[in-house]
Design a protein around this motif. Structure first.
Motif, short mmCIF file in Angstrom:
data_model
loop_
_atom_site.label_atom_id
_atom_site.label_comp_id
_atom_site.label_asym_id
_atom_site.label_seq_id
_atom_site.Cartn_x
_atom_site.Cartn_y
_atom_site.Cartn_z
N THR A 156 0.51 -1.48 -0.10
CA THR A 156 -0.09 0.06 0.27
C THR A 156 1.30 1.79 0.26
OG1 THR A 156 -1.95 -1.18 0.67
CG2 THR A 156 -2.30 0.86 1.00
N PRO A 157 1.85 1.46 0.64
CA PRO A 157 2.36 2.80 0.58
C PRO A 157 3.51 3.19 -0.28
CG PRO A 157 2.98 1.19 2.60
CD PRO A 157 2.82 0.62 1.69
N THR A 158 3.70 1.42 -1.26
CA THR A 158 4.49 1.61 -2.16
C THR A 158 3.08 2.12 -3.36
OG1 THR A 158 6.47 0.10 -2.03
CG2 THR A 158 6.16 0.63 -4.86
N VAL A 159 1.53 1.62 -3.58
CA VAL A 159 1.06 1.97 -4.76
C VAL A 159 0.48 3.65 -4.21
CG1 VAL A 159 -0.85 1.80 -5.10
CG2 VAL A 159 0.24 -0.38 -4.35
N HIS A 160 0.77 4.02 -3.13
CA HIS A 160 0.68 4.53 -3.07
C HIS A 160 0.80 6.69 -3.44
CE1 HIS A 160 -2.53 4.50 0.76
NE2 HIS A 160 -3.24 4.33 -1.04
N ARG A 161 3.09 5.53 -3.32
CA ARG A 161 4.45 6.61 -3.41
C ARG A 161 3.68 6.68 -5.27
NH1 ARG A 161 10.21 5.38 -3.01
NH2 ARG A 161 11.06 7.17 -3.89
N ILE A 162 3.44 5.38 -6.33
CA ILE A 162 3.58 5.55 -7.39
C ILE A 162 2.40 6.83 -7.80
CG2 ILE A 162 3.12 3.42 -9.45
CD1 ILE A 162 4.43 1.86 -7.42
N ASP A 163 1.28 6.43 -7.18
CA ASP A 163 0.29 6.98 -7.51
C ASP A 163 0.12 8.99 -7.40
OD1 ASP A 163 -2.99 7.66 -7.70
OD2 ASP A 163 -3.23 7.64 -5.80
N ALA A 164 1.17 9.10 -5.74
CA ALA A 164 1.33 10.51 -6.30
C ALA A 164 2.34 10.52 -7.01
CB ALA A 164 2.32 10.11 -4.70
N LEU A 165 3.37 9.99 -8.03
CA LEU A 165 4.20 9.99 -8.40
C LEU A 165 3.73 10.98 -10.42
CD1 LEU A 165 7.21 8.55 -8.02
CD2 LEU A 165 7.03 10.96 -7.61
N ILE A 166 2.34 10.44 -10.74
CA ILE A 166 1.45 9.91 -12.20
C ILE A 166 1.04 11.22 -11.83
CG2 ILE A 166 -0.29 8.80 -13.09
CD1 ILE A 166 1.12 6.30 -11.70
N ARG A 167 0.53 11.43 -10.59
CA ARG A 167 -0.86 12.79 -10.30
C ARG A 167 -0.30 13.35 -10.30
NH1 ARG A 167 -5.74 12.31 -8.41
NH2 ARG A 167 -6.63 10.51 -7.88
N SER A 168 1.64 13.70 -9.73
CA SER A 168 2.00 14.59 -10.02
C SER A 168 3.35 14.95 -12.06
CB SER A 168 3.11 15.32 -8.99
OG SER A 168 4.38 13.69 -9.25
N GLY A 169 2.93 14.64 -12.78
CA GLY A 169 3.53 13.91 -13.44
C GLY A 169 4.32 13.51 -14.00
N GLN A 170 5.00 13.09 -13.20
CA GLN A 170 6.61 12.00 -13.10
C GLN A 170 5.71 10.43 -12.79
OE1 GLN A 170 9.31 13.19 -9.71
NE2 GLN A 170 6.90 14.14 -9.01
N ALA A 171 5.68 10.58 -14.34
CA ALA A 171 4.88 8.85 -14.78
C ALA A 171 6.49 8.04 -14.63
CB ALA A 171 4.36 8.95 -15.58
N ALA A 172 7.99 8.89 -15.15
CA ALA A 172 8.80 8.34 -15.62
C ALA A 172 9.08 7.42 -14.80
CB ALA A 172 10.09 8.72 -16.34
N LYS A 173 9.17 8.21 -13.90
CA LYS A 173 9.71 8.33 -12.16
C LYS A 173 8.96 6.78 -11.12
CE LYS A 173 12.10 12.23 -10.08
NZ LYS A 173 12.42 12.99 -8.77
#
Length: 198
Positions: A156-173
Motif C-alpha cells: 500500500t505505501p508503494t502504491v500510494h507513492r506511485i500514484d502520487a508520482l503519476i498525479r504530479s506528472g512524474q510517470a517515468a519515476k
C-alpha cells in the motif's frame, strides 16, 4: 491484430507474485499471521492477479472501498500451475470447449476460473495485450491460503507513492517503482486450456 494473451509476472525459480486488494481488517489479519485467516472468506472464490497495474486500475489505486490495502502474495509456482491446470475460461471458446453447452457444464464444475482483461498503463490506458486473473474456488482456497503462500507484503505505501508520482506528472519515476513483470513460461497443454498465446 488481436490482443496478445500472455501471463506476465514477477517470478523466480520456485515462486510467483500475485496481487490482491482488501479492506484493512482482512489485510491486517493476514499480515500478522503471514497467511490468510478470518475475516478472509474461505467460502467464496478469491481472485488473484499477477499484474499490479491491472489491479491498480481495478482498485483505483487503493481508493475503492474494501480495496484500500494492496498485498503482494508470493505463492509457489507449483500451486499456481496447479490452479492453471484446473482453470476454465469465463467465456466459451469453440476451439477449446466445442459447444457453449459443453463449456457451461465444465465451467459450472470448475475449481478455478480464468479471465483475460486488457492490461493497463500507469495512467490507466488499455494496452495492446491482455492480463490474466485467476479465481480460486472454494475447494482450493485452503490450499492457497495454507500451503501455496510463502510470503505476504503490504504494498500500500508503494502504491500510494506511485500514484502520487503519476498525479504530479512524474510517470517515468513511477514506472521505475513498479515490480518487474516478464512473460511466464507455459507448457502447450496449459496454454491451450487458458487460451494463452504462445
Amino acid at each position: 491484430m488481436p490482443l496478445l494473451r500472455r501471463i506476465r509476472a514477477d517470478f523466480d525459480a520456485e515462486t510467483i507474485v500475485m496481487y490482491q486488494a482488501f479492506g484493512p481488517a482482512i489485510a491486517d489479519a493476514a499480515l500478522a499471521a503471514g497467511r490468510f485467516v478470518p475475516p478472509f472468506s474461505f467460502t467464496r472464490m478469491t481472485w488473484i492477479k499477477p499484474s499490479l497495474l491491472w489491479l491498480m486500475h481495478r482498485s483505483n489505486w487503493a481508493r475503492k472501498p474494501g480495496q484500500e490495502r494492496i498485498l503482494a502474495v508470493r505463492i509457489t509456482r507449483a500451486g499456481w500451475e496447479r490452479a492453471l491446470s484446473q482453470a476454465v475460461l469465463t467465456a466459451p471458446v469453440p476451439a477449446i470447449h466445442g459447444s457453449a453447452d459443453a463449456w457451461s457444464r465444465t465451467f459450472d464444475a470448475a475449481n478455478v476460473h480464468v479471465q483475460w482483461d486488457p492490461e493497463r498503463s500507469v495512467r490507466g490506458a488499455a494496452l495492446n495485450h491482455y492480463s490474466i486473473q485467476i479465481g480460486v474456488g472454494r475447494t482450493l482456497i485452503r490450499s492457497f491460503a495454507e500451503s501455496w503462500i510463502v510470503g505476504l507484503t503490504d504494498l500500500t505505501p508503494t502504491v500510494h507513492r506511485i500514484d502520487a508520482l503519476i498525479r504530479s506528472g512524474q510517470a517515468a519515476k513511477a514506472q521505475r517503482l513498479l515490480p518487474p513483470e516478464r512473460p511466464y513460461p507455459l507448457d502447450p497443454q496449459t496454454a491451450r486450456r487458458i487460451h494463452a498465446d504462445g
